[in-house]
Motif scaffolding. Structure first.
Motif, mmCIF file in Angstrom:
data_model
loop_
_atom_site.group_PDB
_atom_site.id
_atom_site.type_symbol
_atom_site.label_atom_id
_atom_site.label_comp_id
_atom_site.label_asym_id
_atom_site.label_seq_id
_atom_site.Cartn_x
_atom_site.Cartn_y
_atom_site.Cartn_z
ATOM 1 N N ALA A 130 26.789 -27.671 48.895
ATOM 2 C CA ALA A 130 27.909 -27.872 49.331
ATOM 3 C C ALA A 130 28.337 -26.762 50.507
ATOM 4 N N ASN A 184 34.172 -29.138 45.785
ATOM 5 C CA ASN A 184 33.687 -28.371 44.594
ATOM 6 C C ASN A 184 33.618 -29.085 43.265
ATOM 7 N N ASN A 200 23.300 -23.890 44.381
ATOM 8 C CA ASN A 200 24.331 -22.985 43.659
ATOM 9 C C ASN A 200 24.869 -23.353 42.426
ATOM 10 N N ASN A 301 37.508 -18.069 44.949
ATOM 11 C CA ASN A 301 37.142 -17.886 43.292
ATOM 12 C C ASN A 301 35.726 -17.536 43.148
ATOM 13 N N GLN B 5 35.186 -27.722 31.898
ATOM 14 C CA GLN B 5 35.467 -26.250 31.635
ATOM 15 C C GLN B 5 36.082 -25.630 32.840
ATOM 16 N N MET B 7 39.167 -22.323 33.932
ATOM 17 C CA MET B 7 39.897 -21.140 33.745
ATOM 18 C C MET B 7 41.398 -21.343 34.037
ATOM 19 N N THR B 9 44.944 -19.440 34.801
ATOM 20 C CA THR B 9 45.621 -18.087 35.311
ATOM 21 C C THR B 9 47.076 -18.162 35.159
ATOM 22 N N ARG B 69 47.564 -21.322 37.657
ATOM 23 C CA ARG B 69 46.633 -21.822 38.590
ATOM 24 C C ARG B 69 45.159 -22.095 37.584
ATOM 25 N N ASP B 71 41.305 -23.168 37.723
ATOM 26 C CA ASP B 71 40.160 -23.169 38.589
ATOM 27 C C ASP B 71 38.852 -23.363 37.645
ATOM 28 N N PRO B 72 37.832 -23.981 38.320
ATOM 29 C CA PRO B 72 36.568 -24.071 37.552
ATOM 30 C C PRO B 72 35.817 -22.749 37.187
ATOM 31 N N VAL B 73 35.124 -22.796 35.941
ATOM 32 C CA VAL B 73 34.539 -21.523 35.661
ATOM 33 C C VAL B 73 33.377 -21.231 36.342
ATOM 34 N N THR B 74 33.016 -22.300 37.097
ATOM 35 C CA THR B 74 31.675 -21.536 37.826
ATOM 36 C C THR B 74 31.958 -20.859 39.084
ATOM 37 N N GLY B 75 33.303 -20.921 39.215
ATOM 38 C CA GLY B 75 33.656 -20.366 40.671
ATOM 39 C C GLY B 75 33.498 -21.429 41.745
ATOM 40 N N ASP B 76 33.778 -21.054 43.055
ATOM 41 C CA ASP B 76 33.632 -21.903 43.961
ATOM 42 C C ASP B 76 32.222 -22.317 44.654
ATOM 43 N N ILE B 77 32.085 -23.619 44.450
ATOM 44 C CA ILE B 77 30.499 -24.154 44.723
ATOM 45 C C ILE B 77 30.431 -24.092 46.378
ATOM 46 N N MET B 78 31.290 -24.573 47.064
ATOM 47 C CA MET B 78 31.219 -24.844 48.507
ATOM 48 C C MET B 78 31.169 -23.203 49.235
ATOM 49 N N GLU B 79 30.167 -23.151 49.868
ATOM 50 C CA GLU B 79 29.865 -21.912 50.370
ATOM 51 C C GLU B 79 29.588 -21.708 51.878
#
Lengths: 407, 80
Positions: A130, A184, A200, A301, B5, B7, B9, B69, B71-79
């Motif tokens: 993505a 995401n 990723n 994040n 899964q 997180m 905050t 807040r 958030d996914p535990v993987t962090g953002d996937i979109m880069e």
């Protein structure tokens, strides 16, 4: 044969077989590749490495790959002594590692080259990601080389012009009717549904290892010495941590002296969760909503944020955020002193370097490397107001008048 | 049944509230906490939610509405 032995949880240390997985099943922390360094030390030495191919694959014995690699000519990018820029900033030993000169114009080629190689080893016939920028282009390029299918997911509202750098390699471009968070979430669900190598997500531990080669190259190009300071941008924080891991491994393998490099993380002020945590003395990186022109590093994040924070602290380095205006000034300064045109993230690095040098945090004599991760043309829309040509008529008098010098 | 899964905050004003308990009861979700760090002023929890997909979605929307807040535990996937 690779010296990779297992995947290991970065938090709790649990070990897993070398499979396409990225999270510890117990604490949900990221996994990283673990190696038999004793065996690796038997295989590598300075002479052998320096006789290898002029690419990142000269370090293949230190990477977790087995068979034929998927290589589009990545790595061994120039490390340029930046005397002009150094003079402007008050630094006598400044170097620029220009990773914008990789085949798809960013450092992502390093990570994707390893990830697509692993995807093929694991028997995937398709890879996915993505991204609207550097990652998408690199994944599509490597998939083309490997004769694999590539799926690139983007939010539907992204301007089509941003996707040209990926579309040229003919991936399957999928626009998702939603925002970044929706993309995401969808992508995480897709990894459970389809047997794809998601660059990723399920390939992330291997993808990460490609970044180490940037650290290796800096050391080799400096004549087998680690620099005193490194200033590098952070998005997910992965590159930053792996440059450090690269330096640490070279020391562990006996190829260089013990490392005393100070690592400085650079972020755009509009998306600086790692810098915020560093400045607050916090151990936790609180997510933020990105708002910056430096899109390639706008990750609110960051998956490796905690580990990047730890590297900055443990190395005696630091963290610095710069405004979009400072980033653009940094871009222009580097272009006008060194002839290097970087993407917006490069401006963030130079902006941060300028602040760190002015504050005396990075000292004049220290061997300092600024890491440029992408080339300028990809984000040239942020610089449209710099084009101010002198308009002349096609005769000498008009040129003489416009230039205000006798022709 | 699905698993997600995530997180959480928490802002300061919600630290004292039994939000994870309320989430479980209200949306019939089983929370399985794996990591956490709570102080007087801020806190985060990494956990797995198990339940019906629609309940997970509704529970996350409820939490977000309260100011937590997610958030996914993987962090953002979109880069980029």
């Amino acid at each position: 044969m690779s010296q990779a032995t297992t995947l290991r949880c970065r938090k709790c240390g649990r070990e897993y077989p070398l499979e396409p997985i990225n999270l510890c099943g117990f604490c949900f922390s990221p996994l990283e590749v673990n190696y038999d360094y004793k065996a690796m030390a038997q295989m590598v030495n300075r002479e052998k490495l320096s006789k290898g191919p002029v690419s990142m694959w000269r370090y293949r014995d230190m990477l977790p790959v087995e068979g034929e690699v998927v290589d589009i000519g990545t790595g061994f990018t120039p490390l340029v002594k930046a005397d002009n820029l150094g003079r402007e900033l008050g630094l006598d030993n400044l170097y620029i590692k220009n990773d914008g000169l990789n085949p798809s114009f960013s450092f992502k080629d390093r990570v994707v080259s390893v990830a697509v190689t692993k995807a093929r080893e694991f028997g995937f016939d398709a890879v996915a990601c993505a991204s609207t920028g550097n990652l998408a282009a690199s994944v599509a390029a490597h998939a083309a080389k490997a004769n694999m299918k590539a799926y690139v997911f983007v939010p539907a509202n992204v301007e089509s012009g941003k996707l040209v750098g990926a579309a040229i390699y003919n991936p399957v471009l999928v626009t998702v009717d939603g925002n970044y968070d929706d993309v995401n979430r969808l992508c995480r669900e897709l990894t459970k549904k389809f047997r794809w190598g998601f660059i990723n997500i399920n390939l992330r531990p291997y993808y990460a290892e490609g970044s180490k080669t940037l650290g290796y190259e800096i050391v080799e190009q400096l004549g087998w010495r680690a620099p005193d300071c490194v200033v590098a941008p952070a998005a997910s924080g992965l590159l930053f941590t792996r440059i450090w891991k690269g330096l640490d491994e070279l020391s562990m393998l006996g190829l260089i002296e013990p490392v005393n490099t100070h690592m400085y993380v650079a972020q755009a002020a509009g998306c600086s969760p790692i810098v915020n945590a560093f400045e607050a003395g916090s151990l936790h990186v609180h997510p933020v909503e990105p708002n910056t022109i430096a899109k390639s590093i706008a990750i609110g994040n960051p998956a490796d944020g905690y580990y990047a924070l730890r590297v900055a602290r443990q190395s005696g380095g630091g963290a610095c955020a710069v405004s979009d205006e400072e980033a653009i000034a940094g871009l222009r300064l580097m272009a006008q002193t060194e002839g290097i045109f970087a993407e917006a993230a490069g401006g963030v690095v130079i902006g941060a370097l300028k602040k760190l040098a002015a504050a005396g945090i990075i000292k004049r004599s220290e061997h300092t490397v600024a890491v440029i991760t992408g080339a300028g043309p990809r984000t040239q829309e942020i610089l449209t107001d710099i084009v101010k040509p002198l308009a002349v008529k096609p005769n000498l008098a008009s040129v003489e008048e416009a230039l205000n010098v006798p022709v | 049944m699905a698993k997600r899964q995530v997180m959480f905050t928490f802002p300061t004003e919600l630290i004292k509230e039994p939000i994870i308990f309320d989430l479980g009861v209200k949306f019939k979700l089983v929370p399985n906490i794996r990591r956490a760090d709570i102080s007087e002023s801020k806190g985060w929890v990494v956990l797995e939610l198990e339940g019906e997909v629609k309940n997970i979605e509704a529970g996350i929307a409820w939490l977000t509405g309260k100011g937590v807040r997610v958030d996914p535990v993987t962090g953002d996937i979109m880069e980029g």
